[in-house]
Design an enzyme around this catalytic site. Sequence first.
Site, PDB file in Angstrom:
ATOM      1  N   SER A 187      44.527  30.561  35.053  1.00 17.23           N
ATOM      2  CA  SER A 187      45.051  31.921  34.882  1.00 17.23           C
ATOM      3  C   SER A 187      44.211  32.742  33.902  1.00 17.23           C
ATOM      4  CB  SER A 187      46.518  31.855  34.452  1.00 17.23           C
ATOM      5  OG  SER A 187      46.671  31.060  33.311  1.00 17.23           O
ATOM      6  N   LYS A 212      45.620  25.409  33.707  1.00 14.50           N
ATOM      7  CA  LYS A 212      44.725  25.749  32.605  1.00 14.50           C
ATOM      8  C   LYS A 212      44.839  27.247  32.328  1.00 14.50           C
ATOM      9  CE  LYS A 212      40.732  27.206  31.961  1.00 14.50           C
ATOM     10  NZ  LYS A 212      41.137  27.944  30.761  1.00 14.50           N
ATOM     11  N   GLY A 265      41.233  35.645  38.062  1.00 13.21           N
ATOM     12  CA  GLY A 265      40.230  35.843  37.019  1.00 13.21           C
ATOM     13  C   GLY A 265      39.042  36.572  37.618  1.00 13.21           C
ATOM     14  N   SER A 266      37.878  36.357  37.039  1.00 11.75           N
ATOM     15  CA  SER A 266      36.739  37.166  37.474  1.00 11.75           C
ATOM     16  C   SER A 266      36.090  36.600  38.744  1.00 11.75           C
ATOM     17  CB  SER A 266      35.721  37.283  36.345  1.00 11.75           C
ATOM     18  OG  SER A 266      35.363  36.008  35.898  1.00 11.75           O
ATOM     19  N   THR A 267      35.410  37.472  39.429  1.00 16.17           N
ATOM     20  CA  THR A 267      34.827  37.135  40.728  1.00 16.17           C
ATOM     21  C   THR A 267      33.797  36.011  40.626  1.00 16.17           C
ATOM     22  OG1 THR A 267      35.227  39.357  41.561  1.00 16.17           O
ATOM     23  CG2 THR A 267      33.472  38.118  42.638  1.00 16.17           C
ATOM     24  N   VAL A 269      33.393  33.601  38.490  1.00 19.41           N
ATOM     25  CA  VAL A 269      33.985  32.284  38.208  1.00 19.41           C
ATOM     26  C   VAL A 269      34.610  31.722  39.490  1.00 19.41           C
ATOM     27  CG1 VAL A 269      35.808  31.060  36.955  1.00 19.41           C
ATOM     28  CG2 VAL A 269      34.362  32.697  35.740  1.00 19.41           C
ATOM     29  N   GLU A 293      42.627  35.669  43.213  1.00 21.01           N
ATOM     30  CA  GLU A 293      42.663  37.125  43.042  1.00 21.01           C
ATOM     31  C   GLU A 293      41.686  37.440  41.928  1.00 21.01           C
ATOM     32  OE1 GLU A 293      43.947  38.918  45.234  1.00 21.01           O
ATOM     33  OE2 GLU A 293      45.048  37.327  46.236  1.00 21.01           O
ATOM     34  N   CYS A 327      43.542  44.394  36.313  1.00 27.11           N
ATOM     35  CA  CYS A 327      42.609  44.253  37.434  1.00 27.11           C
ATOM     36  C   CYS A 327      42.673  45.489  38.315  1.00 27.11           C
ATOM     37  CB  CYS A 327      42.959  43.010  38.224  1.00 27.11           C
ATOM     38  SG  CYS A 327      44.722  42.797  38.374  1.00 27.11           S
ATOM     39  N   GLU A 425      32.226  46.253  37.009  1.00 26.62           N
ATOM     40  CA  GLU A 425      33.553  46.092  36.403  1.00 26.62           C
ATOM     41  C   GLU A 425      33.361  45.888  34.901  1.00 26.62           C
ATOM     42  OE1 GLU A 425      35.927  42.431  36.761  1.00 26.62           O
ATOM     43  OE2 GLU A 425      37.665  43.662  37.227  1.00 26.62           O
TER      44      GLU A 425
HETATM   45  P1  NAD Z   1      37.791  34.960  33.449  1.00 25.53           P
HETATM   46  O1  NAD Z   1      37.206  34.765  34.794  1.00 25.53           O
HETATM   47  O2  NAD Z   1      36.891  35.035  32.297  1.00 25.53           O
HETATM   48  O3  NAD Z   1      38.821  33.782  33.128  1.00 25.53           O
HETATM   49  C1  NAD Z   1      39.855  33.454  34.026  1.00 25.53           C
HETATM   50  C2  NAD Z   1      40.171  31.986  33.876  1.00 25.53           C
HETATM   51  O4  NAD Z   1      39.053  31.240  34.338  1.00 25.53           O
HETATM   52  C3  NAD Z   1      40.419  31.565  32.416  1.00 25.53           C
HETATM   53  O5  NAD Z   1      41.435  30.593  32.377  1.00 25.53           O
HETATM   54  C4  NAD Z   1      39.094  30.980  32.032  1.00 25.53           C
HETATM   55  O6  NAD Z   1      39.170  30.040  30.982  1.00 25.53           O
HETATM   56  C5  NAD Z   1      38.669  30.314  33.330  1.00 25.53           C
HETATM   57  N1  NAD Z   1      37.236  30.083  33.422  1.00 25.53           N
HETATM   58  C6  NAD Z   1      36.253  30.774  32.838  1.00 25.53           C
HETATM   59  N2  NAD Z   1      35.060  30.234  33.154  1.00 25.53           N
HETATM   60  C7  NAD Z   1      35.315  29.196  33.972  1.00 25.53           C
HETATM   61  C8  NAD Z   1      34.510  28.237  34.636  1.00 25.53           C
HETATM   62  N3  NAD Z   1      33.187  28.270  34.541  1.00 25.53           N
HETATM   63  N4  NAD Z   1      35.125  27.302  35.389  1.00 25.53           N
HETATM   64  C9  NAD Z   1      36.461  27.280  35.511  1.00 25.53           C
HETATM   65  N5  NAD Z   1      37.282  28.158  34.901  1.00 25.53           N
HETATM   66  C10 NAD Z   1      36.709  29.103  34.148  1.00 25.53           C
HETATM   67  O7  NAD Z   1      38.732  36.251  33.548  1.00 25.53           O
HETATM   68  P2  NAD Z   1      39.578  36.939  32.394  1.00 25.53           P
HETATM   69  O8  NAD Z   1      38.658  37.629  31.465  1.00 25.53           O
HETATM   70  O9  NAD Z   1      40.603  36.012  31.834  1.00 25.53           O
HETATM   71  O10 NAD Z   1      40.382  38.008  33.263  1.00 25.53           O
HETATM   72  C11 NAD Z   1      39.799  39.200  33.683  1.00 25.53           C
HETATM   73  C12 NAD Z   1      39.319  39.117  35.121  1.00 25.53           C
HETATM   74  O11 NAD Z   1      40.393  38.727  35.962  1.00 25.53           O
HETATM   75  C13 NAD Z   1      38.852  40.460  35.646  1.00 25.53           C
HETATM   76  O12 NAD Z   1      37.725  40.279  36.456  1.00 25.53           O
HETATM   77  C14 NAD Z   1      40.041  40.944  36.463  1.00 25.53           C
HETATM   78  O13 NAD Z   1      39.706  41.879  37.458  1.00 25.53           O
HETATM   79  C15 NAD Z   1      40.545  39.658  37.023  1.00 25.53           C
HETATM   80  N6  NAD Z   1      41.942  39.747  37.383  1.00 25.53           N
HETATM   81  C16 NAD Z   1      42.251  39.919  38.696  1.00 25.53           C
HETATM   82  C17 NAD Z   1      43.573  40.033  39.087  1.00 25.53           C
HETATM   83  C18 NAD Z   1      43.927  40.234  40.539  1.00 25.53           C
HETATM   84  O14 NAD Z   1      45.099  40.130  40.869  1.00 25.53           O
HETATM   85  N7  NAD Z   1      42.963  40.521  41.388  1.00 25.53           N
HETATM   86  C19 NAD Z   1      44.590  39.968  38.135  1.00 25.53           C
HETATM   87  C20 NAD Z   1      44.246  39.774  36.786  1.00 25.53           C
HETATM   88  C21 NAD Z   1      42.915  39.663  36.431  1.00 25.53           C
END
Ligand code: NAD
Length: 542
Positions: A187, A212, A265-267, A269, A293, A327, A425
């Site tokens: 998440s 996680k 999370g981010s695209t 990742v 997402e 997001c 973004e």
């Molecule tokens: P992030 O991708 O940095 O982190 C998301 C999760 O992935 C975290 O738990 C993080 O620890 C984990 N992570 C990071 N690197 C990883 C790796 N190499 N392997 C496995 N897991 C890893 O994103 P963030 O900064 O927490 O959230 C912001 C992003 O999430 C933005 O891009 C936003 O657009 C997106 N988001 C999308 C939605 C949607 O519904 N589309 C909703 C909320 C957030």
Amino acid sequence: MGRGFFNVPKAVNEPVKEYAPGSPERAEVLATYKEMFHSNMDVPMHINGEEVRTGNTKNITPPHDHQHVVGHYHTANKSHVDAAISTALAAREAWSNVSWTERATIFLKAAELLAGPYRARMNAATMIAQSKNVYQAEIDAACEMIDFFRFNVQYMTDIFKDQPASAPGIWNRVEYRPLEGFVYAISPFNFTSIAANLPAAAALMGNVVVWKPSDHQAYSAQVIVEMFKEAGLPDGVINVIYGDPVMISDTVLDSPDFSGLHFTGSTHVFKNLWKQIGNNIHTYKTYPRIVGETGGKDFIWAHNSSNPLQVATAITRGAFEYQGQKCSAASRAYIPASMWEDVKGHLITQANDIKMGSPEDPSNFVNAVIHEASFDKIAHFIDAAKADKDADVIIGGGHDKSVGYFIEPTVIVAKSPTYATMTTELFGPVMTIFVYEDAEWEASLKLVDESTEFALTGAIFSTDRYIVEKASKALENAAGNFYINDKPTGAVVGQQPFGGGRASGTNDKAGSAQNLLRWTSVRLIKETLVSPTDYKYAFLGA
Ligand code: NAD
């Protein structure tokens, strides 16, 4: 227990409390904030219902006051990840076989706990460690999370009711089994409700989970875990681990029992995780479900038939609420030249009115961005725009990380529709605007559609129904959540199921039956009531 076809309570959206001056909810949340802010929360991992402390900890600091420590969380090594997986698998038989009514009751109870005794604490935790103002915390950490639990229970039963036809002498039925193995939930930091929903949606459908959370949401994750426990979630069903995401994911994705990824999370990742799952495909016992997402570059497009004040208000709310860290946050806008001066005037008036600071002061509309890396990235793009002849910073542009990670709400006017901040973004309070010639409105829609890899949310403004229809068609694939004469943020569970396409995700719509279906594997059962005894069909003759 098959002793009745039970109807679950009809899901209704949790009413949003106002937190107006003098209201009891405001007093309660601010008192809770103060108490938590001056305490030190010890956040363990949770494996098989046990609190696991490794002593290998990281501090939790509010983004708006980064030298102040409000707690710490314990991080995993590989053996903890292995233990979380084996514990989940050990819990699977009991959990997947328990009646759905028991699972439903746990999440309905969690909803009621959150609507009542947990509300102030969940909101205060989100305000402190994710830097949300009280209203943003309320609509996320309280209301949206409650809605996820209530509506998902209803959607689960809607799914169960979907049964095939039966023919004379034959009874066909389907059962919605959980996936064979365990689900991995990862998440993001920005929504406490999403954090809870990623493991909970899978668990409600009978799956066991390794969760996680983001390091930057561990503080409110602890409140979620306490609430789940009080709601009666059995040990081992949702196991929570923190730490190095690469080590954790490598370990989880190496398991033959990995059966699904529920990611937000981010695209980049997500794409890497998908690739890793693909590389490991021969390891797995089943084909894993992959739900993600991800990022966005969400747009507002205005036609000259629209109202400039409405457009400006949508930009201010859509781009600056929660510092642009939704997001769905609007971060690019396309405004016709004839309207631009009016829209700009309203934007300046509204921006001048916005206060920025700690969420402890509810009059602050804007708070801090989540962490230093995010601050540095956003500040870098703003500073580049200040120096760039292809861009004008017309509002804000200031930033200061001495106490907290504060970025002023910023509006950039780009001379090119593909300028960096029109297409990247940033995840901060930065709106970039491209002003198009009125006559070029159709070409501008093409720009909206083609300038980025994303397709999460978007909004169009027009009072002309021909234009609304044309724009809706032209932007058919540009957004999974498409808004007409409204800002592109603020989706409500049960009303606007949320998700995007293209590089924004698998569009499995969080808060919908569609999402829950991904956590089931259907078994069809055909029963013939009196089995035939003659192999010959009639066409074979006497
Ligand atoms: P992030 O991708 O940095 O982190 C998301 C999760 O992935 C975290 O738990 C993080 O620890 C984990 N992570 C990071 N690197 C990883 C790796 N190499 N392997 C496995 N897991 C890893 O994103 P963030 O900064 O927490 O959230 C912001 C992003 O999430 C933005 O891009 C936003 O657009 C997106 N988001 C999308 C939605 C949607 O519904 N589309 C909703 C909320 C957030």
